[in-house]
Scaffold this motif. Sequence first.
Motif, short mmCIF file in Angstrom:
data_model
loop_
_atom_site.label_atom_id
_atom_site.label_comp_id
_atom_site.label_asym_id
_atom_site.label_seq_id
_atom_site.Cartn_x
_atom_site.Cartn_y
_atom_site.Cartn_z
N GLY A 93 -5.11 -3.50 6.68
CA GLY A 93 -3.65 -3.56 6.65
C GLY A 93 -3.14 -4.68 5.75
O GLY A 93 -2.19 -4.50 4.99
N LEU B 291 -3.63 -3.70 2.12
CA LEU B 291 -2.68 -2.66 1.75
C LEU B 291 -1.28 -3.24 1.55
O LEU B 291 -0.64 -2.99 0.52
N ILE B 292 -0.80 -4.01 2.51
CA ILE B 292 0.55 -4.56 2.40
C ILE B 292 0.63 -5.55 1.24
O ILE B 292 1.63 -5.59 0.51
N TRP C 39 6.68 -1.00 3.51
CA TRP C 39 6.30 -0.88 4.92
C TRP C 39 6.03 0.57 5.30
O TRP C 39 5.12 0.85 6.07
N THR D 33 2.72 1.72 3.84
CA THR D 33 1.66 1.06 4.61
C THR D 33 1.44 1.79 5.93
O THR D 33 0.29 2.07 6.31
#
Length: 111
Positions: A56, A59-60, A89, A92
Amino acid sequence: MWMWVVHRATGVAIFFFLLVHVIDTALVRVSPEAYNEVIGTYKTPVFGLVEAGLVGAILIHGLNGLRIIAVDRSTWAVRHQRQLVWVVWGVTAVVMVPFLWRHLGHVFGGA
């Protein structure tokens, strides 16, 4: 403002992961048994959750980096920064849901 904090925090988290990764990989040259023991601890559910958090964070961080590049290069992106943050967001979340489904199934279900 908050995306600045998120971007810095994810960058620091990724840096520390890379540092630990280099150290534990280098451990194989020192003691293969110690390396196997360390890798064995990574196969626990706690590290499975940490791994999901790392994905995460990557990715963000990457998507927000693309947003920053767009804002630096385009007046359109400057005018639509708030919407682009929501896009970051949203993308994601869309990518993380199937990843988490599969990853956590392996971590907790042994599939």
